[in-house]
Design an enzyme around this catalytic site. Structure first.
Site, PDB file in Angstrom:
ATOM      1  N   ASN A  10      44.112  39.665  40.320  1.00 26.14           N
ATOM      2  CA  ASN A  10      43.773  38.496  39.386  1.00 26.14           C
ATOM      3  C   ASN A  10      42.230  39.429  38.938  1.00 26.14           C
ATOM      4  O   ASN A  10      41.346  39.438  40.060  1.00 26.14           O
ATOM      5  CB  ASN A  10      43.721  38.009  40.238  1.00 26.14           C
ATOM      6  N   LYS A  12      39.351  38.226  37.129  1.00 26.37           N
ATOM      7  CA  LYS A  12      38.990  37.609  36.746  1.00 26.37           C
ATOM      8  C   LYS A  12      38.134  38.026  35.541  1.00 26.37           C
ATOM      9  O   LYS A  12      38.729  38.607  34.574  1.00 26.37           O
ATOM     10  CB  LYS A  12      38.124  36.603  38.094  1.00 26.37           C
ATOM     11  N   HIS A  98      45.588  28.959  38.311  1.00 27.10           N
ATOM     12  CA  HIS A  98      44.101  29.080  38.946  1.00 27.10           C
ATOM     13  C   HIS A  98      43.891  27.990  39.760  1.00 27.10           C
ATOM     14  O   HIS A  98      43.419  27.466  38.660  1.00 27.10           O
ATOM     15  CB  HIS A  98      44.216  30.607  38.621  1.00 27.10           C
ATOM     16  N   GLU A 100      40.571  28.122  39.946  1.00 29.93           N
ATOM     17  CA  GLU A 100      39.670  28.335  39.533  1.00 29.93           C
ATOM     18  C   GLU A 100      39.770  27.319  38.011  1.00 29.93           C
ATOM     19  O   GLU A 100      38.953  26.704  37.472  1.00 29.93           O
ATOM     20  CB  GLU A 100      38.852  29.486  38.922  1.00 29.93           C
ATOM     21  N   GLU A 170      48.249  29.801  47.953  1.00 30.13           N
ATOM     22  CA  GLU A 170      46.312  30.614  47.196  1.00 30.13           C
ATOM     23  C   GLU A 170      45.703  28.914  47.839  1.00 30.13           C
ATOM     24  O   GLU A 170      44.991  27.915  47.355  1.00 30.13           O
ATOM     25  CB  GLU A 170      45.614  30.739  46.359  1.00 30.13           C
ATOM     26  N   GLY A 176      37.835  34.061  47.487  1.00 26.59           N
ATOM     27  CA  GLY A 176      36.891  35.139  47.783  1.00 26.59           C
ATOM     28  C   GLY A 176      35.203  34.428  48.890  1.00 26.59           C
ATOM     29  O   GLY A 176      34.248  34.742  48.584  1.00 26.59           O
ATOM     30  N   SER A 216      41.969  36.386  50.325  1.00 31.93           N
ATOM     31  CA  SER A 216      41.003  37.743  50.851  1.00 31.93           C
ATOM     32  C   SER A 216      41.869  38.591  51.253  1.00 31.93           C
ATOM     33  O   SER A 216      41.941  38.359  52.652  1.00 31.93           O
ATOM     34  CB  SER A 216      40.013  36.752  51.583  1.00 31.93           C
TER      35      SER A 216
END
Ligand code: PGA
Length: 256
Positions: A10, A12, A98, A100, A170, A176, A216
């Site tokens: 991904n 992003k 996702h 985010e 996730e 991250g 991660s």
């Protein structure tokens, strides 16, 4: 076990068109000898067609995914992109829900359900992301949150519509941050997700569905994650931006 592993990147909101093409081509060269793993990269929208044309011209098995879609095929929806447009751009997979998007763009489980439906109808492989935040984890609500995300996200589907669905677990606290879930934590949650799919649909779908881990993932933790029986792949953010690093993840040690 017959589930083909999926290692997905991904990207992003990183890389211009020429940067995306350069990374994709380098990855395709590295991955030219790989046949037993599905590989996908998800560049930003403006690069999708370009990357997919480049990969096609190299006869690469690397697939192109989008990071989002809107659930209506066309219309007055400024700024949105439909499944039909993605398909025409050479896209085969799409990341949906996702964290985010949930966090910064207010996506709800109901939106996600409609997006999965749109993907399925256009023959795109949906990768539905689910996962709890750090505070939900601390409050002991992990399974409650996952249940809601699965039940509402997959509401109204028949099992035969979900044969290609991929679920990406996730945990938000792992994205991250460098704090990967331990392989044991991931395995326990994946096995729980599989049992939920069995309850909601049936054991055949539960057995066949791919459940991948994200948060991660790095070259040095992928092999152990993948050694667990319910971990069918990875959704990789930061470490997928660099082809040299990402190929190390794709070429993890197979000990399952
Ligand atoms: P990360 O991101 O690998 O950088 O933690 C994963 C993701 O957001 O899909």
């Amino acid at each position: 076990m017959s589930r083909t592993p999926l290692i997905a990147g991904n990207w992003k909101m990183f890389k211009t068109g020429s940067e995306a093409v350069a990374t994709a081509r380098r990855l395709a060269e590295f991955a030219s000898d790989i046949t037993n793993i599905d590989i996908m990269i998800a560049p930003p929208f403006p690069s999708l067609a370009l990357v997919s044309e480049n990969l096609k011209s190299m006869s690469s098995r690397v697939n192109v995914g989008a990071q989002n879609l809107f659930y209506i095929n066309e219309g007055a929806y400024t700024g949105e992109v439909s499944a039909k447009m993605l398909k025409a751009a050479g896209v085969s997979h799409v990341i949906i829900g996702h964290s985010e998007r949930r966090q910064y763009f207010g996506e709800t489980n109901e939106d996600i359900c409609r997006k999965i439906k749109a993907a399925v109808e256009s023959d795109l492989i949906p990768i539905m992301c689910i996962g709890e935040t750090e505070s939900q984890k601390k409050d002991g609500k992990t399974f409650y949150v996952l249940d809601k995300q699965i039940q509402n996200g997959l509401q109204g589907f028949r099992s035969n519509e979900l044969l290609t669905l991929v679920i990406a677990y996730e945990p938000v606290w792992a994205i991250g941050t460098g704090n990967t879930a331990t392989p044991e934590q991931a395995e326990a949650v994946h096995s729980y997700i599989r049992s939920e799919i069995e309850k909601m649909f049936n054991s055949n779908l539960a057995e066949d569905i791919r459940i991948i881990y994200g948060g991660s993932v790095k070259p040095d933790n992928i092999s152990e994650l993948m050694s667990h029986k319910n971990v069918d792949g990875a959704l990789v953010g930061g470490a997928s931006l660099d082809a040299d690093k990402f190929i190390k993840i794709i070429k993890y040690n197979r000990i399952k």
